[in-house]
Motif scaffolding. Structure first.
Motif, PDB file in Angstrom:
ATOM      1  N   LEU A 194     -38.089  40.035 -68.355  1.00 58.13           N
ATOM      2  CA  LEU A 194     -37.555  40.679 -67.423  1.00 58.13           C
ATOM      3  C   LEU A 194     -36.085  41.291 -68.133  1.00 58.13           C
ATOM      4  N   ASN A 195     -35.701  42.699 -68.242  1.00 58.65           N
ATOM      5  CA  ASN A 195     -34.563  43.295 -68.947  1.00 58.65           C
ATOM      6  C   ASN A 195     -34.403  44.503 -68.177  1.00 58.65           C
ATOM      7  N   ILE A 196     -32.843  44.972 -68.252  1.00 58.50           N
ATOM      8  CA  ILE A 196     -32.643  46.199 -67.685  1.00 58.50           C
ATOM      9  C   ILE A 196     -32.796  47.547 -68.396  1.00 58.50           C
ATOM     10  N   GLY A 197     -33.578  47.278 -69.617  1.00 54.76           N
ATOM     11  CA  GLY A 197     -34.302  48.492 -70.386  1.00 54.76           C
ATOM     12  C   GLY A 197     -35.477  47.859 -71.373  1.00 54.76           C
ATOM     13  N   GLY A 199     -30.003  44.839 -72.978  1.00 49.64           N
ATOM     14  CA  GLY A 199     -29.836  43.291 -72.349  1.00 49.64           C
ATOM     15  C   GLY A 199     -29.015  42.424 -72.850  1.00 49.64           C
ATOM     16  N   VAL A 229     -31.658  37.476 -72.670  1.00 51.60           N
ATOM     17  CA  VAL A 229     -32.905  37.868 -73.086  1.00 51.60           C
ATOM     18  C   VAL A 229     -32.990  38.176 -74.714  1.00 51.60           C
ATOM     19  N   GLU A 281     -38.933  46.487 -67.424  1.00 51.64           N
ATOM     20  CA  GLU A 281     -37.771  46.770 -66.355  1.00 51.64           C
ATOM     21  C   GLU A 281     -38.371  46.445 -64.986  1.00 51.64           C
ATOM     22  N   SER A 282     -37.680  45.973 -63.969  1.00 51.25           N
ATOM     23  CA  SER A 282     -37.934  45.660 -62.678  1.00 51.25           C
ATOM     24  C   SER A 282     -38.702  46.684 -61.711  1.00 51.25           C
ATOM     25  N   ASN A 283     -38.760  47.870 -62.098  1.00 50.09           N
ATOM     26  CA  ASN A 283     -39.499  49.014 -61.563  1.00 50.09           C
ATOM     27  C   ASN A 283     -41.146  49.093 -62.103  1.00 50.09           C
ATOM     28  N   VAL A 323     -31.791  35.855 -61.466  1.00 48.82           N
ATOM     29  CA  VAL A 323     -32.111  37.012 -61.647  1.00 48.82           C
ATOM     30  C   VAL A 323     -33.766  37.348 -60.988  1.00 48.82           C
ATOM     31  N   CYS A 359     -34.754  39.567 -57.817  1.00 53.89           N
ATOM     32  CA  CYS A 359     -35.765  40.519 -58.125  1.00 53.89           C
ATOM     33  C   CYS A 359     -37.010  40.441 -57.281  1.00 53.89           C
ATOM     34  N   PHE A 391     -26.031  43.267 -65.046  1.00 53.99           N
ATOM     35  CA  PHE A 391     -27.595  42.971 -65.135  1.00 53.99           C
ATOM     36  C   PHE A 391     -28.388  42.572 -63.911  1.00 53.99           C
ATOM     37  N   ASN A 443     -28.447  45.939 -61.801  1.00 56.83           N
ATOM     38  CA  ASN A 443     -29.808  46.880 -62.430  1.00 56.83           C
ATOM     39  C   ASN A 443     -31.035  46.444 -61.893  1.00 56.83           C
ATOM     40  N   LYS A 472     -33.602  48.618 -59.578  1.00 56.60           N
ATOM     41  CA  LYS A 472     -34.933  49.158 -59.880  1.00 56.60           C
ATOM     42  C   LYS A 472     -36.088  48.436 -59.210  1.00 56.60           C
ATOM     43  N   GLY A 485     -38.780  50.537 -57.483  1.00 52.42           N
ATOM     44  CA  GLY A 485     -40.154  50.380 -58.226  1.00 52.42           C
ATOM     45  C   GLY A 485     -41.191  50.349 -56.946  1.00 52.42           C
TER      46      GLY A 485
END
Lengths: 341, 341
Positions: free
Chosen positions: A182-185, A191, A195, A215-217, A233, A237, B232, B235, B239, B243
């Motif tokens: 899981l990362n921001i891009g 990141g 990560v 990404e989390s979406n 995190v 999430c 981090f 974001n 998202k 999502g």
């Protein structure tokens, strides 16, 4: 058929025996090979059994405990003051080999601390991690960890989460699991150090099917089978998804309820829509596992209802049958060997 | 009436002048005191203007730039190779006092690095933060930061985010803002060192209305006006909400579309439901601010459409009118004085 025994902390959670006892009885009817030990207040448990026209039998036993662990106790205090609690006695049954798995809806921090102390971690594992299966839009599952067993992690721990998650997912899927971080891009330059370091380690490990960042979406879109993150995190999430899903479901419910013609038409036409949307709420499942221990421990929601506790017991049965701890152990050993060659 | 000038990076984002030019023209009709400088390829911009039967005038100027910043360039490289890009020239107009704010839909990392280098941070601020207003179930707004300007933060930075967020929110709300820290539990014992240290700092600051921790399943429920987290986590959290919201909206759309009678009835009955649900998707807004700079910089989505870019320009106008950077500066100074007494 080998017997499987689950030690159920009957007092944990918001509703105690009112929920855990009916759940135990239902689970016994689902799994003919299952035995359940209900740990908690003998009188309360017997009373709930009597309401169901049941009594203790060869498959359903009561282990009396006077004490319940407090929901607000710190994990460090739990270790010192919880010996006689239903939660600790349930874990002890696993430690002593009298049960194959423990299920509790009690205090997560205490469950984690007591399990780790009594059961110990597997060789090669620094810390257990909390994992749960999330639904995806495609009707599949994605396993996510750590969901909050640890508030901080280093790259080695994250790497271990990946191995543990892959071992669990592959027992369900029967094929190599796609593992993502899981990362921001999604790009390589994105990141934080954590990560990036874990990504490097996974890229160099041939026996893990590492597919890169996510990404989390994207987590509910079946892009990966296993998603790893540190516990802080991961918890943020998961709860963000759950909160948004719940908000949308509540808004829909408000629209579809009431005695208006509009509400009536909506309910007639779209009964199936609700069911479908509810299956997309990550909160619908129950039974997160504490992976990395020398034993099976399932954490059930504090607010779990009977159906949800049955799900948690089912997850325990599945993990017992698949011998998840020893699968993880084997997997780790193989990877450590690979890395040393 | 004082004139307000916005420098608009006309080339940024997925659609460039096709979206930014109509957005500029619409924004000019919304705000009589607004002037817009469009920075980018003269020919392309003039072409888009001609399609709208417009031409440059006293309120709408074109500043030619040959170069566009790449979406994949690293921030460190952007600093060395972006002098002549539309993004950097837009920021320069703010640095030189020729514009009051800059709006760009380009590369976030580059925008952050170039803004910080050219505009400098405010006294008392270590790092700018990305903030955006989220919708809530009650139809209110909650400002959340940092949304990813920084991949890691210390407690001092988190504290500064809280001050900056409070200053911005209070300019919108006209009352003290409820400030919360994003955490994995609401109880005091929960969380990592970062949130615990920041919580202690905020608890001791009288001029901030600190309301404690907030969990990520509560952020859309109007429990706080400002929510702070490291970039981090922020974001990932944002998202995850976006999502999940998008997934639910897509599922509903699929149900309500098509030529069936059911689809037709649904569309007739529930047109308003869609609008309501869409307003709950955090992604609907546009115009995140880079707070903490000696100037106003608004980051628009790369995928923003005309309406969304108009929103970003509106946010710039609002921040210019409210003199947000100097409000933040004043607020910080007062708090630093309070802490030293």
């Amino acid at each position: 058929m080998r017997n499987l025994t689950v030690a159920l902390d009957a007092m944990g959670g918001d509703f105690g025996p009112r929920v855990t006892v009916p759940a135990a009885v239902q689970a016994l009817s689902l799994f003919p090979e299952l035995k359940v030990s209900l740990i908690g207040d003998q009188l309360q448990i017997a009373h709930q059994l009597s309401l169901l026209d049941c009594q203790p039998n060869t498959r359903l036993s009561i282990v009396h405990s006077d004490h319940v662990i407090s929901d607000s106790i710190k994990p460090s205090l739990a270790l010192r003051h919880s010996a006689k609690t239903s939660m600790n006695m349930a874990i002890d049954l696993v430690a002593n080999g009298e049960a194959d798995a423990c299920v509790s809806s009690g205090n997560t921090g205490a469950l984690m601390a007591l399990s780790r102390f009594r059961l110990k971690v597997l060789p090669g594992i620094d810390r257990p991690a909390l994992v749960s299966a999330l639904p995806t839009a495609q009707g599949k599952k994605t396993w996510m960890l750590d969901l909050g067993a640890n508030v901080s992690s280093d790259a080695d721990s994250l790497f271990q989460y990946a191995i543990m998650g892959a071992a669990l997912a592959e027992e369900h899927l029967g094929r190599p699991a796609r593992v993502a971080i899981l990362n921001i891009g999604a790009e390589e330059i994105k990141g934080n150090d954590l990560v990036k370091r874990c990504s490097e380690m996974l890229s160099q490990t041939q026996s893990v099917n590492y597919v890169g960042y996510i990404e989390s979406n994207q987590i509910l879109l079946d892009k990966a089978d296993v998603i790893v993150s540190d516990g802080f995190v991961g918890n943020i999430c998961l709860k963000a998804c759950e909160g948004t899903a719940q908000l949308f479901i509540d808004k829909l419910k408000a629209k579809f309820s009431g005695s208006s013609i509009k509400g009536w038409v909506a309910r007639k036409l779209f009964a199936d829509l609700f069911i479908e949307l509810k299956t997309l709420n990550p909160d619908q499942y129950n039974g997160a596992s504490l992976l990395g221990l020398r034993g099976i421990v399932i954490k059930s929601h504090g607010s779990a209802d009977v159906h949800a506790v049955v799900n948690a017991i089912s997850e325990a049965v599945h993990e017992i049958k698949r011998q998840v701890p020893s699968r993880i152990s084997d997997r780790l050993e193989a990877i450590l060997l690979e890395r040393h060659h």
